[in-house]
Scaffold this motif. Sequence first.
Motif, mmCIF file in Angstrom:
data_model
loop_
_atom_site.group_PDB
_atom_site.id
_atom_site.type_symbol
_atom_site.label_atom_id
_atom_site.label_comp_id
_atom_site.label_asym_id
_atom_site.label_seq_id
_atom_site.Cartn_x
_atom_site.Cartn_y
_atom_site.Cartn_z
ATOM 1 N N GLU A 69 9.054 -20.262 10.608
ATOM 2 C CA GLU A 69 7.885 -21.123 10.468
ATOM 3 C C GLU A 69 8.298 -22.428 9.786
ATOM 4 O O GLU A 69 9.122 -22.421 8.881
ATOM 5 C CB GLU A 69 6.807 -20.417 9.648
ATOM 6 N N GLU A 70 7.681 -23.514 10.223
ATOM 7 C CA GLU A 70 8.060 -24.824 9.684
ATOM 8 C C GLU A 70 6.824 -25.669 9.439
ATOM 9 O O GLU A 70 5.949 -25.787 10.302
ATOM 10 C CB GLU A 70 9.010 -25.551 10.640
ATOM 11 N N ASN A 71 6.790 -26.255 8.241
ATOM 12 C CA ASN A 71 5.724 -27.184 7.889
ATOM 13 C C ASN A 71 6.150 -28.617 8.194
ATOM 14 O O ASN A 71 7.340 -28.935 8.209
ATOM 15 C CB ASN A 71 5.399 -27.071 6.394
ATOM 16 N N GLY A 72 5.164 -29.467 8.419
ATOM 17 C CA GLY A 72 5.462 -30.871 8.646
ATOM 18 C C GLY A 72 5.842 -31.159 10.090
ATOM 19 O O GLY A 72 5.805 -30.292 10.971
ATOM 20 N N ALA A 73 6.242 -32.399 10.314
ATOM 21 C CA ALA A 73 6.601 -32.863 11.656
ATOM 22 C C ALA A 73 8.098 -32.905 11.882
ATOM 23 O O ALA A 73 8.568 -33.557 12.805
ATOM 24 C CB ALA A 73 6.010 -34.254 11.888
ATOM 25 N N GLU A 296 9.928 -19.277 6.076
ATOM 26 C CA GLU A 296 9.145 -20.516 6.179
ATOM 27 C C GLU A 296 9.964 -21.677 5.622
ATOM 28 O O GLU A 296 10.506 -21.585 4.513
ATOM 29 C CB GLU A 296 7.837 -20.385 5.408
ATOM 30 N N LEU A 297 10.056 -22.744 6.379
ATOM 31 C CA LEU A 297 10.747 -23.968 5.972
ATOM 32 C C LEU A 297 9.716 -25.005 5.554
ATOM 33 O O LEU A 297 8.835 -25.358 6.336
ATOM 34 C CB LEU A 297 11.610 -24.517 7.111
ATOM 35 N N SER A 298 9.825 -25.468 4.319
ATOM 36 C CA SER A 298 8.893 -26.473 3.782
ATOM 37 C C SER A 298 9.695 -27.697 3.353
ATOM 38 O O SER A 298 10.208 -27.749 2.225
ATOM 39 C CB SER A 298 8.106 -25.905 2.594
ATOM 40 N N PRO A 299 9.853 -28.681 4.238
ATOM 41 C CA PRO A 299 10.627 -29.881 3.870
ATOM 42 C C PRO A 299 9.930 -30.666 2.769
ATOM 43 O O PRO A 299 8.703 -30.661 2.638
ATOM 44 C CB PRO A 299 10.699 -30.669 5.180
ATOM 45 N N PHE A 300 10.731 -31.341 1.955
ATOM 46 C CA PHE A 300 10.187 -32.194 0.913
ATOM 47 C C PHE A 300 9.541 -33.422 1.532
ATOM 48 O O PHE A 300 10.059 -33.986 2.493
ATOM 49 C CB PHE A 300 11.291 -32.642 -0.045
ATOM 50 N N PRO A 301 8.410 -33.870 0.996
ATOM 51 C CA PRO A 301 7.844 -35.145 1.474
ATOM 52 C C PRO A 301 8.791 -36.294 1.178
ATOM 53 O O PRO A 301 9.590 -36.250 0.247
ATOM 54 C CB PRO A 301 6.536 -35.272 0.682
ATOM 55 N N LYS A 331 11.142 -20.208 2.081
ATOM 56 C CA LYS A 331 10.406 -19.050 1.569
ATOM 57 C C LYS A 331 10.633 -17.852 2.487
ATOM 58 O O LYS A 331 10.552 -17.974 3.704
ATOM 59 C CB LYS A 331 8.908 -19.360 1.486
ATOM 60 N N ILE A 332 10.927 -16.733 1.877
ATOM 61 C CA ILE A 332 11.161 -15.491 2.619
ATOM 62 C C ILE A 332 9.892 -14.657 2.552
ATOM 63 O O ILE A 332 9.489 -14.208 1.480
ATOM 64 C CB ILE A 332 12.353 -14.712 2.035
ATOM 65 N N ASP A 349 20.295 -14.284 -7.888
ATOM 66 C CA ASP A 349 20.669 -15.272 -6.894
ATOM 67 C C ASP A 349 19.571 -16.295 -6.634
ATOM 68 O O ASP A 349 19.707 -17.128 -5.757
ATOM 69 C CB ASP A 349 21.020 -14.585 -5.568
ATOM 70 N N GLY A 350 18.505 -16.208 -7.364
ATOM 71 C CA GLY A 350 17.451 -17.181 -7.183
ATOM 72 C C GLY A 350 16.110 -16.576 -6.821
ATOM 73 O O GLY A 350 15.112 -17.270 -6.798
ATOM 74 N N GLY A 351 16.095 -15.252 -6.531
ATOM 75 C CA GLY A 351 14.839 -14.616 -6.194
ATOM 76 C C GLY A 351 14.254 -15.175 -4.922
ATOM 77 O O GLY A 351 14.897 -15.207 -3.890
ATOM 78 N N ASP A 352 13.026 -15.621 -5.012
ATOM 79 C CA ASP A 352 12.351 -16.194 -3.858
ATOM 80 C C ASP A 352 12.493 -17.711 -3.783
ATOM 81 O O ASP A 352 11.891 -18.333 -2.914
ATOM 82 C CB ASP A 352 10.859 -15.836 -3.894
ATOM 83 N N ASP A 353 13.232 -18.310 -4.691
ATOM 84 C CA ASP A 353 13.396 -19.763 -4.720
ATOM 85 C C ASP A 353 14.691 -20.112 -4.011
ATOM 86 O O ASP A 353 15.791 -19.933 -4.553
ATOM 87 C CB ASP A 353 13.422 -20.275 -6.165
#
Length: 409
Positions: A69-73, A296-301, A331-332, A349-353
């Motif tokens: 899943e991917e947010n943004g354009a 889920e991929l959430s790119p930075f604005p 996000k997993i 290893d970072g958990g969910d981050d």
Amino acid sequence: MSFRKRNIGLSNNTESTSKPSPSTPKVQVPGVRPSAIDGRPVTSTGTASLDALLAGHGGLALGCSFLIEENGATDYAGALLKFYAAEGVLQGHHVHVLGLPESWGRDLPGTARESSRVKDSGTSGEKMKIAWRYESLGQFGAGSTGSRGPPPRQPPLGSEASQPPTERLYNHTFDLTKRLAHPSETSLTFHPFSQTPTPSHSPFLAIINGLKDSINANNSIPHRLIVPSLLSPLLYPPNASQPQHLLSFLHSLRALLALNASTKVLTIITSIPLPLSPRNTGLTRWIELLHDGVIELSPFPHSTDTLFAASSQASKAAAAAGDEPPQGLLKIHKLPVFTDRASGVRSEDGGDDWAFTLSRRKFAIQAWRLGPVDGDPGEEAEPGGTHSHGDEPREGKRKKGKKAEGMDF
């Protein structure tokens, strides 16, 4: 008391009843290896960091599906799909692409070869250390003519040691600036949609039948299915978003994944744009439930990209090492976990981050840790290593003290 001689069997039949049959070597399928967790066959997604994140199996297990899943354009998921397809082409797998034109296959990234500058610099450095009069003697123990070490024994012609290695790499590194040179025996099939869809007729029916026939015709090699930008109006007909057609298509894919129970050969990677299909809708929830893994991929604005890059320890470490700063968060939501030991993600290893970076040569996933912002006047380090958030700065206290003394005077 027994007077039987030693080392003599009790029975007359001392020979073994059955001789061990010679073991037949297993046929190693290119691009497939057993999992380190439970030995199930897994294949690479074309991205080494994503393989390491898949529940510790080191790849996507055959008979599993994965949703991106991917947010943004942006189109970071499209790069992952290209790596997945290019890896299948190089391994000789049958790659199926849904809804895209054939020109998409000509834009697959090529392999990135490591430059020989490191090797050349290493050899030149060794030559600088060796005196010129000893260069003709060669390196110690090299085994070549005129060297100081004994030459190694050459195996006879026709033996297994003299044959060149034919094993293929399990995972390749790709360069987005290059184009993949397709092998002569490339199995890349594109499944277009019907140009005249009808509302009552499912647009996925012909595609499911074609996939089933292809798998039944050749089930000795792995098959890869790419479903890009699910429910995007640019690729899919209008009636594809109807639940009776879409859910039936996903259930049919689940049946194809388990078509051969003994030797599963199909893997699926799907991408979906969340701005068109948010996660709070019921249809997207069903899509997630019908996939074995979801990220889920959430790119930075663009406006806050510089702020995040300047304030994170991961970005500073990446900048010091010459790498690019993270470009978004990962996000997993679900991983294809089959055993209790295959946790895949550990808290240290970072958990969910997690953060991702797409460079010219790789798609890297790393732990994301947001460090303190430098130059914060409201925080002051104490000798114990803690920060005093409630106390005021010393300069402020001095100013108030001077002001109070002036008032008393």
